[in-house]
Design a protein around this motif. Sequence first.
Motif, mmCIF file in Angstrom:
data_model
loop_
_atom_site.group_PDB
_atom_site.id
_atom_site.type_symbol
_atom_site.label_atom_id
_atom_site.label_comp_id
_atom_site.label_asym_id
_atom_site.label_seq_id
_atom_site.Cartn_x
_atom_site.Cartn_y
_atom_site.Cartn_z
ATOM 1 N N GLN A 48 -8.338 7.756 -0.965
ATOM 2 C CA GLN A 48 -7.795 6.959 -2.073
ATOM 3 C C GLN A 48 -6.522 6.262 -1.599
ATOM 4 O O GLN A 48 -5.636 6.869 -1.000
ATOM 5 N N VAL A 49 -6.459 4.966 -1.871
ATOM 6 C CA VAL A 49 -5.307 4.157 -1.491
ATOM 7 C C VAL A 49 -4.749 3.527 -2.763
ATOM 8 O O VAL A 49 -5.495 2.948 -3.553
ATOM 9 N N VAL A 98 0.880 -1.160 0.000
ATOM 10 C CA VAL A 98 0.000 0.000 0.000
ATOM 11 C C VAL A 98 0.918 1.211 0.000
ATOM 12 O O VAL A 98 1.719 1.395 0.927
ATOM 13 N N TRP A 141 -7.845 -7.702 -7.050
ATOM 14 C CA TRP A 141 -7.851 -7.201 -5.676
ATOM 15 C C TRP A 141 -9.254 -7.335 -5.117
ATOM 16 O O TRP A 141 -10.230 -7.127 -5.828
ATOM 17 N N SER A 142 -9.354 -7.664 -3.850
ATOM 18 C CA SER A 142 -10.676 -7.733 -3.207
ATOM 19 C C SER A 142 -10.553 -7.168 -1.802
ATOM 20 O O SER A 142 -9.467 -7.045 -1.254
ATOM 21 N N ARG A 143 -11.710 -6.832 -1.215
ATOM 22 C CA ARG A 143 -11.709 -6.362 0.183
ATOM 23 C C ARG A 143 -12.904 -6.921 0.890
ATOM 24 O O ARG A 143 -13.840 -7.409 0.337
ATOM 25 N N LEU A 157 0.360 1.514 5.676
ATOM 26 C CA LEU A 157 -0.886 0.786 5.882
ATOM 27 C C LEU A 157 -1.939 1.580 6.651
ATOM 28 O O LEU A 157 -3.108 1.241 6.638
ATOM 29 N N LEU A 191 -2.683 0.638 -4.405
ATOM 30 C CA LEU A 191 -2.228 -0.721 -4.138
ATOM 31 C C LEU A 191 -1.222 -1.109 -5.219
ATOM 32 O O LEU A 191 -1.399 -0.782 -6.387
#
Length: 181
Positions: free
Chosen positions: A157-158, A142, A179-181, A146, A160
């Motif tokens: 906004q991050v 990230v 990517w998943s969350r 983190l 990855l």
Amino acid sequence: NVQAATGATAQVWLQVGVHQIKLVVTDNSGSTGEYTNEVTVQNALPIANAGPDQTMLTNGSPATVSVTLNGGLSTDVNGTISSYVWTRNGVQIATGVNPTVSIPASSTWIELTVTDNHSGTSTDSVYISVTSNSAPTATAWVTGGLIKFSPNGQPVQVTLDGSDSWDNDDLASELTYAWSR
């Protein structure tokens, strides 16, 4: 006898084979002299090219793998290639320029024999390496750390980054990312 040319020097086209070439010279009074040469025109052999060695990756332990062979770079400078025969351990497994064959899931050599339109032959081999596919290694970052702070509880906004992930089988260009969350 067929007259092929006239003159002190001459050029003629001869097919593959053995030819008797006779020269007859005649002087002004009509007297003649003769000389015969035997000329052999040999077939230039074709050049077999079984393509580059291949690595087949398997998932699990299949009994067989499917391989597409490529003899398309085989050449013949003085004719055409009339047949392509593929063998494994001396046993014919296919014919044609680009056959797809099913072989036991173990590394092996496959031999291509090409024959030209004058019955000349040439061989080349391709090595098929069969290995088990290993899972890629995923590495995720990230950007900026983190822990992120949200001003006024608004979304942040991050960024990855999974670009340090790799495929142990050297096929990094084939990786896909989800990517998943």
